[in-house]
Write a protein that holds these residues in place. Sequence first.
Motif, PDB file in Angstrom:
ATOM      1  N   LEU A 136      93.454   9.693  50.984  1.00 53.68           N
ATOM      2  CA  LEU A 136      92.283   9.742  51.856  1.00 53.68           C
ATOM      3  C   LEU A 136      91.467   8.477  51.618  1.00 53.68           C
ATOM      4  O   LEU A 136      91.000   8.227  50.506  1.00 53.68           O
ATOM      5  CB  LEU A 136      91.462  10.996  51.562  1.00 53.68           C
ATOM      6  N   ASP A 137      91.308   7.672  52.667  1.00 57.49           N
ATOM      7  CA  ASP A 137      90.606   6.397  52.617  1.00 57.49           C
ATOM      8  C   ASP A 137      89.328   6.546  53.437  1.00 57.49           C
ATOM      9  O   ASP A 137      89.381   6.631  54.663  1.00 57.49           O
ATOM     10  CB  ASP A 137      91.515   5.307  53.188  1.00 57.49           C
ATOM     11  N   ILE A 138      88.190   6.621  52.760  1.00 60.87           N
ATOM     12  CA  ILE A 138      86.918   6.892  53.436  1.00 60.87           C
ATOM     13  C   ILE A 138      86.163   5.593  53.654  1.00 60.87           C
ATOM     14  O   ILE A 138      85.793   4.907  52.703  1.00 60.87           O
ATOM     15  CB  ILE A 138      86.060   7.878  52.618  1.00 60.87           C
ATOM     16  N   ARG A 139      85.925   5.287  54.929  1.00 63.74           N
ATOM     17  CA  ARG A 139      85.152   4.102  55.312  1.00 63.74           C
ATOM     18  C   ARG A 139      83.997   4.496  56.222  1.00 63.74           C
ATOM     19  O   ARG A 139      83.417   3.648  56.889  1.00 63.74           O
ATOM     20  CB  ARG A 139      86.047   3.093  56.016  1.00 63.74           C
ATOM     21  N   ALA A 140      83.703   5.791  56.270  1.00 64.83           N
ATOM     22  CA  ALA A 140      82.609   6.335  57.080  1.00 64.83           C
ATOM     23  C   ALA A 140      81.468   6.685  56.129  1.00 64.83           C
ATOM     24  O   ALA A 140      81.549   7.667  55.399  1.00 64.83           O
ATOM     25  CB  ALA A 140      83.082   7.570  57.845  1.00 64.83           C
ATOM     26  N   PRO A 141      80.399   5.890  56.095  1.00 66.38           N
ATOM     27  CA  PRO A 141      79.368   6.049  55.067  1.00 66.38           C
ATOM     28  C   PRO A 141      78.550   7.333  55.130  1.00 66.38           C
ATOM     29  O   PRO A 141      77.934   7.719  54.153  1.00 66.38           O
ATOM     30  CB  PRO A 141      78.479   4.820  55.265  1.00 66.38           C
ATOM     31  N   GLU A 142      78.545   8.034  56.266  1.00 65.77           N
ATOM     32  CA  GLU A 142      77.729   9.242  56.409  1.00 65.77           C
ATOM     33  C   GLU A 142      78.553  10.521  56.393  1.00 65.77           C
ATOM     34  O   GLU A 142      78.018  11.611  56.553  1.00 65.77           O
ATOM     35  CB  GLU A 142      76.940   9.182  57.730  1.00 65.77           C
ATOM     36  N   VAL A 143      79.864  10.432  56.200  1.00 68.31           N
ATOM     37  CA  VAL A 143      80.731  11.593  56.341  1.00 68.31           C
ATOM     38  C   VAL A 143      80.540  12.583  55.191  1.00 68.31           C
ATOM     39  O   VAL A 143      80.276  12.205  54.055  1.00 68.31           O
ATOM     40  CB  VAL A 143      82.216  11.167  56.450  1.00 68.31           C
ATOM     41  N   CYS A 144      80.659  13.861  55.530  1.00 68.11           N
ATOM     42  CA  CYS A 144      80.696  14.941  54.551  1.00 68.11           C
ATOM     43  C   CYS A 144      82.131  15.467  54.570  1.00 68.11           C
ATOM     44  O   CYS A 144      82.634  15.872  55.618  1.00 68.11           O
ATOM     45  CB  CYS A 144      79.721  16.042  54.938  1.00 68.11           C
ATOM     46  N   VAL A 145      82.810  15.427  53.429  1.00 69.65           N
ATOM     47  CA  VAL A 145      84.218  15.799  53.346  1.00 69.65           C
ATOM     48  C   VAL A 145      84.353  17.159  52.666  1.00 69.65           C
ATOM     49  O   VAL A 145      83.793  17.377  51.597  1.00 69.65           O
ATOM     50  CB  VAL A 145      85.010  14.731  52.549  1.00 69.65           C
ATOM     51  N   THR A 146      85.111  18.065  53.309  1.00 76.92           N
ATOM     52  CA  THR A 146      85.404  19.375  52.738  1.00 76.92           C
ATOM     53  C   THR A 146      86.914  19.521  52.654  1.00 76.92           C
ATOM     54  O   THR A 146      87.612  19.342  53.660  1.00 76.92           O
ATOM     55  CB  THR A 146      84.814  20.507  53.607  1.00 76.92           C
ATOM     56  N   ILE A 147      87.410  19.855  51.460  1.00 74.98           N
ATOM     57  CA  ILE A 147      88.847  20.037  51.237  1.00 74.98           C
ATOM     58  C   ILE A 147      89.050  21.421  50.655  1.00 74.98           C
ATOM     59  O   ILE A 147      88.466  21.753  49.615  1.00 74.98           O
ATOM     60  CB  ILE A 147      89.388  18.951  50.281  1.00 74.98           C
ATOM     61  N   GLU A 148      89.865  22.238  51.342  1.00 78.55           N
ATOM     62  CA  GLU A 148      90.108  23.610  50.913  1.00 78.55           C
ATOM     63  C   GLU A 148      91.592  23.917  50.948  1.00 78.55           C
ATOM     64  O   GLU A 148      92.260  23.629  51.947  1.00 78.55           O
ATOM     65  CB  GLU A 148      89.377  24.588  51.827  1.00 78.55           C
ATOM     66  N   HIS A 149      92.107  24.520  49.881  1.00 79.43           N
ATOM     67  CA  HIS A 149      93.491  24.996  49.824  1.00 79.43           C
ATOM     68  C   HIS A 149      94.478  23.909  50.244  1.00 79.43           C
ATOM     69  O   HIS A 149      95.364  24.144  51.074  1.00 79.43           O
ATOM     70  CB  HIS A 149      93.669  26.245  50.701  1.00 79.43           C
ATOM     71  N   SER A 150      94.321  22.732  49.684  1.00 75.87           N
ATOM     72  CA  SER A 150      95.147  21.593  50.078  1.00 75.87           C
ATOM     73  C   SER A 150      95.657  20.843  48.852  1.00 75.87           C
ATOM     74  O   SER A 150      95.181  21.039  47.737  1.00 75.87           O
ATOM     75  CB  SER A 150      94.348  20.637  50.967  1.00 75.87           C
ATOM     76  N   ILE A 151      96.647  19.976  49.091  1.00 74.35           N
ATOM     77  CA  ILE A 151      97.193  19.080  48.076  1.00 74.35           C
ATOM     78  C   ILE A 151      97.048  17.666  48.620  1.00 74.35           C
ATOM     79  O   ILE A 151      97.414  17.402  49.766  1.00 74.35           O
ATOM     80  CB  ILE A 151      98.685  19.379  47.805  1.00 74.35           C
ATOM     81  N   LEU A 152      96.530  16.764  47.785  1.00 78.53           N
ATOM     82  CA  LEU A 152      96.426  15.382  48.218  1.00 78.53           C
ATOM     83  C   LEU A 152      96.402  14.464  47.015  1.00 78.53           C
ATOM     84  O   LEU A 152      96.155  14.891  45.890  1.00 78.53           O
ATOM     85  CB  LEU A 152      95.189  15.156  49.097  1.00 78.53           C
ATOM     86  N   GLY A 153      96.682  13.195  47.291  1.00 80.99           N
ATOM     87  CA  GLY A 153      96.602  12.168  46.266  1.00 80.99           C
ATOM     88  C   GLY A 153      95.165  11.730  46.109  1.00 80.99           C
ATOM     89  O   GLY A 153      94.230  12.436  46.493  1.00 80.99           O
ATOM     90  N   SER A 154      94.959  10.554  45.582  1.00 77.50           N
ATOM     91  CA  SER A 154      93.608  10.087  45.287  1.00 77.50           C
ATOM     92  C   SER A 154      92.778   9.877  46.553  1.00 77.50           C
ATOM     93  O   SER A 154      93.299   9.734  47.654  1.00 77.50           O
ATOM     94  CB  SER A 154      93.670   8.796  44.474  1.00 77.50           C
ATOM     95  N   ILE A 155      91.476   9.878  46.331  1.00 81.89           N
ATOM     96  CA  ILE A 155      90.499   9.636  47.392  1.00 81.89           C
ATOM     97  C   ILE A 155      89.805   8.323  47.064  1.00 81.89           C
ATOM     98  O   ILE A 155      89.334   8.125  45.942  1.00 81.89           O
ATOM     99  CB  ILE A 155      89.459  10.775  47.459  1.00 81.89           C
ATOM    100  N   GLN A 156      89.737   7.436  48.051  1.00 87.23           N
ATOM    101  CA  GLN A 156      89.086   6.151  47.853  1.00 87.23           C
ATOM    102  C   GLN A 156      87.961   6.004  48.869  1.00 87.23           C
ATOM    103  O   GLN A 156      88.177   6.147  50.071  1.00 87.23           O
ATOM    104  CB  GLN A 156      90.082   5.009  48.028  1.00 87.23           C
ATOM    105  N   ALA A 157      86.749   5.749  48.376  1.00 91.05           N
ATOM    106  CA  ALA A 157      85.605   5.532  49.254  1.00 91.05           C
ATOM    107  C   ALA A 157      85.319   4.041  49.322  1.00 91.05           C
ATOM    108  O   ALA A 157      84.966   3.427  48.316  1.00 91.05           O
ATOM    109  CB  ALA A 157      84.387   6.284  48.742  1.00 91.05           C
ATOM    110  N   ASN A 158      85.514   3.456  50.479  1.00 91.62           N
ATOM    111  CA  ASN A 158      85.299   2.026  50.698  1.00 91.62           C
ATOM    112  C   ASN A 158      83.992   1.810  51.454  1.00 91.62           C
ATOM    113  O   ASN A 158      83.989   1.444  52.625  1.00 91.62           O
ATOM    114  CB  ASN A 158      86.459   1.436  51.496  1.00 91.62           C
ATOM    115  N   ILE A 159      82.882   2.092  50.783  1.00 93.79           N
ATOM    116  CA  ILE A 159      81.576   1.886  51.405  1.00 93.79           C
ATOM    117  C   ILE A 159      80.704   1.094  50.440  1.00 93.79           C
ATOM    118  O   ILE A 159      80.951   1.042  49.247  1.00 93.79           O
ATOM    119  CB  ILE A 159      80.896   3.224  51.777  1.00 93.79           C
ATOM    120  N   ASP A 160      79.671   0.497  50.966  1.00 93.66           N
ATOM    121  CA  ASP A 160      78.747  -0.291  50.150  1.00 93.66           C
ATOM    122  C   ASP A 160      77.804   0.656  49.401  1.00 93.66           C
ATOM    123  O   ASP A 160      76.969   1.327  50.022  1.00 93.66           O
ATOM    124  CB  ASP A 160      77.949  -1.225  51.062  1.00 93.66           C
ATOM    125  N   PRO A 161      77.924   0.744  48.061  1.00 92.98           N
ATOM    126  CA  PRO A 161      77.092   1.679  47.303  1.00 92.98           C
ATOM    127  C   PRO A 161      75.617   1.271  47.244  1.00 92.98           C
ATOM    128  O   PRO A 161      74.763   2.090  46.940  1.00 92.98           O
ATOM    129  CB  PRO A 161      77.718   1.660  45.906  1.00 92.98           C
TER     130      PRO A 161
END
Length: 186
Positions: A136-161
């Motif tokens: 999961l590659d997050i480039r949306a600075p306002e997004v709210c992410v919900t993950i339920e009953h799933s399998i995934l690899g790493s999550i990377q947030a590419n936003i300006d902190p």
Amino acid sequence: VHSSHPEGMAHTTIAGALAAWRIDDPDSAVIEIEDNGIYTEPVAIDLRDHQGLVMRSAQGRRPILRLLDYQAGRADALAVSGGSGSRFQLEGLVVSGRPVRLEGELARFTLRHSTLVPGWGLFHDCTPRHEGEPSLDIRAPEVCVTIEHSILGSIQANIDPVSNDPIRICISDSILDATSNEREAI
């Protein structure tokens, strides 16, 4: 593949269902995949302001979206871009070959009962093909992410902190696999 079109139009490809959805341009819609097929096609979703889309499998089915390199020298993700207040939900699917990339002003992303294959795929000995790549590659600075009953690899947030608040990520009853003890999961 069926969309929530009034006539319940059937399509043979995800691209066909997405094209019909774009033409109809409803405020909210569901695209349901009714088989266990392997769909090898580029998927790009662009939501307008306050628009919502659910892409899901039919009950008892587990389709696979196998993403490939369609443009030389560039990894082609399942790209979801959205305007202000937009929502996207992925439910009951397996995504392999590339990440899911969230862009723009997308407000909400929900992943349920799905697998974003860690490392984008596995070798015959079950080691990841691309262990350093995020699912999961997050480039949306306002997004709210919900993950339920799933399998995934790493999550990377590419936003300006500096200019953005932290992204809200809620994970429950799921497996988050960094693919190695030396790698960060988020």
